[in-house]
Structures are given as structure tokens and as C-alpha cells.
Motif scaffolding. Sequence first.
Motif, short mmCIF file in Angstrom:
data_model
loop_
_atom_site.label_atom_id
_atom_site.label_comp_id
_atom_site.label_asym_id
_atom_site.label_seq_id
_atom_site.Cartn_x
_atom_site.Cartn_y
_atom_site.Cartn_z
N CYS A 123 1.05 -1.18 0.03
CA CYS A 123 0.18 -0.08 0.10
C CYS A 123 0.74 0.92 0.15
O CYS A 123 1.86 1.42 1.23
N THR A 125 1.06 4.92 -0.74
CA THR A 125 0.67 6.92 -0.50
C THR A 125 1.26 7.81 -2.40
O THR A 125 2.14 7.36 -2.37
N ILE A 126 0.18 7.98 -2.71
CA ILE A 126 0.82 8.74 -3.85
C ILE A 126 0.84 9.73 -4.26
O ILE A 126 -0.18 10.29 -3.22
N HIS A 142 -0.48 -3.87 -10.39
CA HIS A 142 -1.60 -2.40 -9.36
C HIS A 142 -3.32 -3.07 -9.10
O HIS A 142 -3.17 -3.92 -10.33
N ASP A 145 -6.69 2.07 -6.56
CA ASP A 145 -6.25 2.99 -5.41
C ASP A 145 -7.90 3.25 -5.17
O ASP A 145 -8.61 3.40 -5.32
N HIS A 147 -8.79 7.49 -3.14
CA HIS A 147 -8.55 9.15 -2.97
C HIS A 147 -9.30 9.36 -2.17
O HIS A 147 -9.80 9.30 -1.29
N ASP A 158 -4.45 9.98 -1.56
CA ASP A 158 -4.45 9.25 -2.84
C ASP A 158 -4.01 7.71 -1.85
O ASP A 158 -2.17 8.14 -1.97
N THR A 160 -2.35 3.89 -3.48
CA THR A 160 -2.05 2.86 -4.45
C THR A 160 -2.24 1.45 -3.30
O THR A 160 -0.88 1.44 -2.81
N TRP A 161 -2.82 0.37 -3.72
CA TRP A 161 -2.45 -1.28 -3.90
C TRP A 161 -1.50 -2.11 -5.22
O TRP A 161 -2.68 -1.75 -6.00
#
Length: 166
Positions: A123, A125-126, A142, A145, A147, A158, A160-161
Motif C-alpha cells: 500500500c 501513498t501517491i 496494480h 486506488d 482517493h 491518495d 494505491t494498492w
Amino acid sequence: MSDVLIRHVEQNDLSALLAIYNHYVETTAVTFDLGPRTLEQRQVWLDSFAREGRWQCFVAVQKGEPVGWACSGKFREKDAYLTTVETSIYLKPGIGGQGLGTRLYATLFEALAKEDVHRAIGCLTIPNESSVALHKKLGFQHVGDFHQVGRKFGRFWDITWYEKAL
């Protein structure tokens, strides 16, 4: 980076690893902890790892000093998730981009291949281009996500996984 030793984490690594982690807590959104962790809090974290099993932690040591780590931990609380682990990796600031993250994660995945682990989850952070690139390089895919799920430094972030079959 050929002078870096990668081994299981040890008790005497804790202070250096805490300093690395707290740097990211205090200056970035890559972790959603809002305040620095204490030695006591990180001791609980350290105590969760073993030399065998699903939850392991490997440290990179250069000139006797820990400069990063990669670990696996519990993904979710329910027992059906036991064959899935969540992975984390942190490097001392300024040491990235030299292949150390790849070596650390490769060591972790080699150890997990001997265990009853089916999936690794990351996981992130983006935005975080370097971490996304590392996970993709190591075979993570991927999966989705979320948000604006974390608020830090006065803004929403956000996540992302990524997942990797083991």
C-alpha cells in the motif's frame, strides 16, 4: 552497495530504524503516522517479527549502521487472510536509487517463499514514483486506488494498492 550486508533485524538495530522511520513520519506522507514513534512503540513492532514464518524483517547494514529494512506483517485481522502479508520498505534518506530496495525485497521474498504465504500486498501513498517503480520491478501488479483517504500536512492523500503472487 556491494558493501551492504542484509540480515534479519536485531534488537540493537532498533534506534537506527526508528530514526529512519521518524524521518518519513515527520517530513513525508509515505506513512500516515502523524507524529514520531517512540522506542517503546517501535519495540512492539520489532517484537512482531521472527526468523521464520510469515512476519519477517530484514535490515540492510552498511559500515555497521542500519540503512534500511523490508518487512512483512499481518494484512488483516481475520484468519482467512493469514496467507497474505503486507510488505513495507524504508531506506535511509539519500540512499535510494542504488539497488538496495531491490536487494532487501528480494531477500524478504526469498524467505517468504519457504512459508505458507500466497500473496504480498503493498500500500503506497501517491504520488511516489520511486516506490511504484520498485514494486513494479519486483513483479507487483496494480490492483486499485483509494482517493483522499489520509489527511496529513493539511491535505488529503491518495493511496494505491499492489499485489504480488508468491
